[in-house]
Write an enzyme that holds these catalytic residues in place. Structure first.
Site, PDB file in Angstrom:
ATOM      1  N   LYS A   1       8.149 -22.519  38.678  1.00  0.00           N
ATOM      2  CA  LYS A   1       8.628 -23.058  37.477  1.00  0.00           C
ATOM      3  C   LYS A   1      10.264 -22.530  37.657  1.00  0.00           C
ATOM      4  O   LYS A   1      10.428 -21.784  37.944  1.00  0.00           O
ATOM      5  CB  LYS A   1       8.044 -22.431  36.064  1.00  0.00           C
ATOM      6  CG  LYS A   1       8.047 -23.237  34.938  1.00  0.00           C
ATOM      7  CD  LYS A   1       7.198 -24.438  34.744  1.00  0.00           C
ATOM      8  CE  LYS A   1       7.417 -25.544  33.891  1.00  0.00           C
ATOM      9  NZ  LYS A   1       6.359 -26.542  33.507  1.00  0.00           N
TER      10      LYS A   1
HETATM   11  P1  NAD Z   1       9.898 -33.461  25.810  1.00  0.00           P
HETATM   12  O1  NAD Z   1      11.209 -32.757  25.939  1.00  0.00           O
HETATM   13  O2  NAD Z   1       9.892 -34.736  26.396  1.00  0.00           O
HETATM   14  O3  NAD Z   1       9.514 -33.275  24.298  1.00  0.00           O
HETATM   15  C1  NAD Z   1       9.468 -32.063  23.602  1.00  0.00           C
HETATM   16  C2  NAD Z   1       9.177 -32.605  22.201  1.00  0.00           C
HETATM   17  O4  NAD Z   1       8.729 -31.521  21.367  1.00  0.00           O
HETATM   18  C3  NAD Z   1      10.260 -33.318  21.484  1.00  0.00           C
HETATM   19  O5  NAD Z   1       9.692 -34.245  20.660  1.00  0.00           O
HETATM   20  C4  NAD Z   1      10.775 -32.035  20.633  1.00  0.00           C
HETATM   21  O6  NAD Z   1      11.478 -32.664  19.413  1.00  0.00           O
HETATM   22  C5  NAD Z   1       9.482 -31.421  20.225  1.00  0.00           C
HETATM   23  N1  NAD Z   1       9.752 -30.036  19.826  1.00  0.00           N
HETATM   24  C6  NAD Z   1      10.769 -29.141  20.265  1.00  0.00           C
HETATM   25  N2  NAD Z   1      10.530 -28.023  19.366  1.00  0.00           N
HETATM   26  C7  NAD Z   1       9.436 -28.234  18.417  1.00  0.00           C
HETATM   27  C8  NAD Z   1       9.192 -27.721  17.317  1.00  0.00           C
HETATM   28  N3  NAD Z   1       9.494 -26.105  17.130  1.00  0.00           N
HETATM   29  N4  NAD Z   1       8.082 -28.230  16.645  1.00  0.00           N
HETATM   30  C9  NAD Z   1       7.719 -29.385  16.942  1.00  0.00           C
HETATM   31  N5  NAD Z   1       7.998 -30.121  17.964  1.00  0.00           N
HETATM   32  C10 NAD Z   1       9.097 -29.648  18.556  1.00  0.00           C
HETATM   33  O7  NAD Z   1       8.837 -32.282  26.596  1.00  0.00           O
HETATM   34  P2  NAD Z   1       7.509 -32.703  27.190  1.00  0.00           P
HETATM   35  O8  NAD Z   1       7.684 -32.838  28.517  1.00  0.00           O
HETATM   36  O9  NAD Z   1       7.074 -33.509  26.325  1.00  0.00           O
HETATM   37  O10 NAD Z   1       7.049 -31.567  27.075  1.00  0.00           O
HETATM   38  C11 NAD Z   1       6.267 -30.919  25.883  1.00  0.00           C
HETATM   39  C12 NAD Z   1       5.454 -29.693  26.386  1.00  0.00           C
HETATM   40  O11 NAD Z   1       4.228 -30.251  27.123  1.00  0.00           O
HETATM   41  C13 NAD Z   1       5.707 -28.597  27.026  1.00  0.00           C
HETATM   42  O12 NAD Z   1       4.968 -27.588  26.787  1.00  0.00           O
HETATM   43  C14 NAD Z   1       5.578 -28.870  28.607  1.00  0.00           C
HETATM   44  O13 NAD Z   1       5.514 -27.748  29.123  1.00  0.00           O
HETATM   45  C15 NAD Z   1       4.181 -29.665  28.432  1.00  0.00           C
HETATM   46  N6  NAD Z   1       3.948 -30.466  29.631  1.00  0.00           N
HETATM   47  C16 NAD Z   1       4.518 -31.569  30.084  1.00  0.00           C
HETATM   48  C17 NAD Z   1       4.523 -32.052  31.121  1.00  0.00           C
HETATM   49  C18 NAD Z   1       5.473 -33.387  31.509  1.00  0.00           C
HETATM   50  O14 NAD Z   1       4.810 -34.087  32.631  1.00  0.00           O
HETATM   51  N7  NAD Z   1       6.415 -33.734  30.729  1.00  0.00           N
HETATM   52  C19 NAD Z   1       3.463 -31.745  32.020  1.00  0.00           C
HETATM   53  C20 NAD Z   1       2.695 -30.621  31.590  1.00  0.00           C
HETATM   54  C21 NAD Z   1       3.048 -29.966  30.411  1.00  0.00           C
END
Ligand code: NAD
Length: 425
Positions: free
Chosen positions: A115
């Site tokens: 990561k």
């Molecule tokens: P992203 O940046 O696209 O979106 C993050 C979202 O979370 C945004 O809508 C933001 O406004 C919201 N957010 C931030 N702080 C917040 C809070 N305190 N309360 C409520 N909402 C809040 O990120 P993502 O890629 O969607 O990642 C989100 C989660 O999913 C993370 O934990 C990430 O590790 C996990 N994840 C993502 C992927 C991927 O392919 N994108 C894969 C596996 C895991």
């Protein structure tokens, strides 16, 4: 021989790294890992901290701190996203790297875990500043990344455009195009069809399996989603298309709820236009806290870590919690939910769709041969449903929750690779 680690000292995790280690300790005990392998898996293989100087638009130079952590490479090159966020810490990156090791092993793809993160506020930076930050960070970590050793991807607040800059920077240094150095790229430069929605689609597939297992009907089942970015927004769209009813959604600014079901297409348009779900006309305002506790059948935390705690776990009404986010549930909350009969689909299962299609993207880049989207989604479905069934089997066999079941599958696979390879030199 089993471990000699003092488990009593691990009851109250201070941070996500403690939490990740504690989860490993619990399963090590359960599956009888030898002490040597347990201790080996408890630490990251390699930690790199870098300084990232950037010329800002106002003429000043700012120096950001970034990390790349490789937890384990016993089963193949390391794989894991890069996060740009003001709250990034080394401990968080270490935990996320360890979770990537287990996630890749659980869906049985030939990768280890890594990561990366940079402490910055991308929302307060211009595109020009973000590009320079990304290119300098890539250069600083280029000594450890590469298509055969460590392949980054998007995570919180990093986008396909940022992946394109990583690919370009690395390629420029080598003198030729190397698309396989990073996944989650735009299609035009070697990205995979289906990668943008893969995390959400994988989440939908395992929720479908859980619904069947619990004899629940997906049609009209109520879903609440916290976080409306890549994972959360696509989960809303795909689940609505599959017949679920999205009754609440939120992002960092707040949320919106409608017990009869939100118009997801309208909500996505509103988010794209205004940058937030807040103010959407088709529902009532709801706080982030209330989203977690609202009346629903499926809760999808899709934002950040540690949001489901001992305080709110007793109030969660969902029958299934699908962890699209990494690490949203604290161990004490996990125990409460298990006791209350809530099925928690752990992060390493529920959000493994992203890394699975990232693996497909890497394979396509290396072969220079690209697949149709239907084929990608079908292969994803096979991997996700198999991982769900193997997790459920282990959970039943050991009479534990789904998280520990998933860990039992994953940790045993990494341990087996470690045993077979032996300890060098
Ligand atoms: P992203 O940046 O696209 O979106 C993050 C979202 O979370 C945004 O809508 C933001 O406004 C919201 N957010 C931030 N702080 C917040 C809070 N305190 N309360 C409520 N909402 C809040 O990120 P993502 O890629 O969607 O990642 C989100 C989660 O999913 C993370 O934990 C990430 O590790 C996990 N994840 C993502 C992927 C991927 O392919 N994108 C894969 C596996 C895991």
């Amino acid at each position: 021989m089993t471990t000699s680690i003092d488990r009593s000292a691990l009851q109250a995790p201070q941070n996500v790294w403690d939490m990740a280690q504690q989860q490993l300790d619990e399963v090590a005990h359960l599956i009888g890992l030898t002490e040597g392998i347990h201790l080996f898996l408890r630490q990251p293989k390699r930690v790199l901290e870098v300084s990232v100087p950037v010329h800002m638009d106002d003429g000043r130079v700012r120096v950001f701190t970034g990390y790349r952590v490789q937890h384990n490479m016993a089963r193949g090159p390391a794989k894991g996203g890069i996060r740009f966020h003001p709250d990034v810490t080394l401990d968080e990156v270490k935990a996320l790297a360890m979770w990537m090791t287990w996630k890749c092993a659980l869906v049985n793809i030939p990768f280890g875990g890594a990561k990366g993160g940079v402490i910055c506020d991308p929302k307060a930076m211009s595109m020009h500043e973000l590009e320079h930050l990304t290119r300098r960070f890539t250069t600083e970590i280029s000594i450890v990344i590469g298509p055969e050793k460590d392949i980054p991807a998007p995570d919180v607040y990093t986008t396909p455009q940022i992946m394109a800059w990583i690919m370009d920077t690395y390629s420029m240094q080598k003198g030729y195009s190397i698309p396989g150095v990073v996944t989650g790229k735009p299609i035009a430069i070697g990205g995979s069809l289906g990668r943008d929605k893969a995390t959400a689609r994988g989440c939908l597939y395992v929720v479908d399996e859980a619904m069947k297992m619990l004899s629940l009907d997906a049609t009209g089942a109520r879903v609440a989603i916290q976080g409306f970015g890549n994972a959360g927004m696509h989960a809303a769209t795909l689940m609505a298309q599959a017949g679920y009813r999205i009754v609440a959604a939120s992002d960092s600014r707040g949320g919106v709820a409608n017990a009869s079901g939100l118009d997801v297409r309208g909500l996505v348009a509103h988010k794209t236009e205004t940058g937030s779900v807040v103010g959407f006309g088709g529902g009532e305002a709801i706080s982030n806290k209330d989203v977690l506790e609202c009346d629903c059948d499926v809760l999808v935390p899709a934002a950040l870590e540690k949001v489901i705690t001992a305080q709110n776990a007793p109030n969660i009404k969902a029958k299934i919690v699908a962890e699209a986010a990494n690490g949203p549930t604290l161990p004490e909350a996990d125990a409460i939910l298990h006791e209350r009969g809530v099925m928690v689909l752990p992060d390493i299962l529920a959000n493994a769709g992203g890394v699975t299609v990232s693996y497909f993207e890497w394979v396509q880049d290396l072969q220079e041969n690209f697949w149709e989207e239907d084929e990608i989604n079908e292969r994803l479905k096979q991997k996700m449903t198999r991982a769900f069934r193997e997790t459920h089997e282990q959970a039943k066999r050991h009479d534990v929750n789904m998280r520990t079941g998933a860990y039992a599958v994953a940790v045993e696979r990494v341990a087996e690779a470690t045993r077979l390879r032996g300890l060098y030199p």
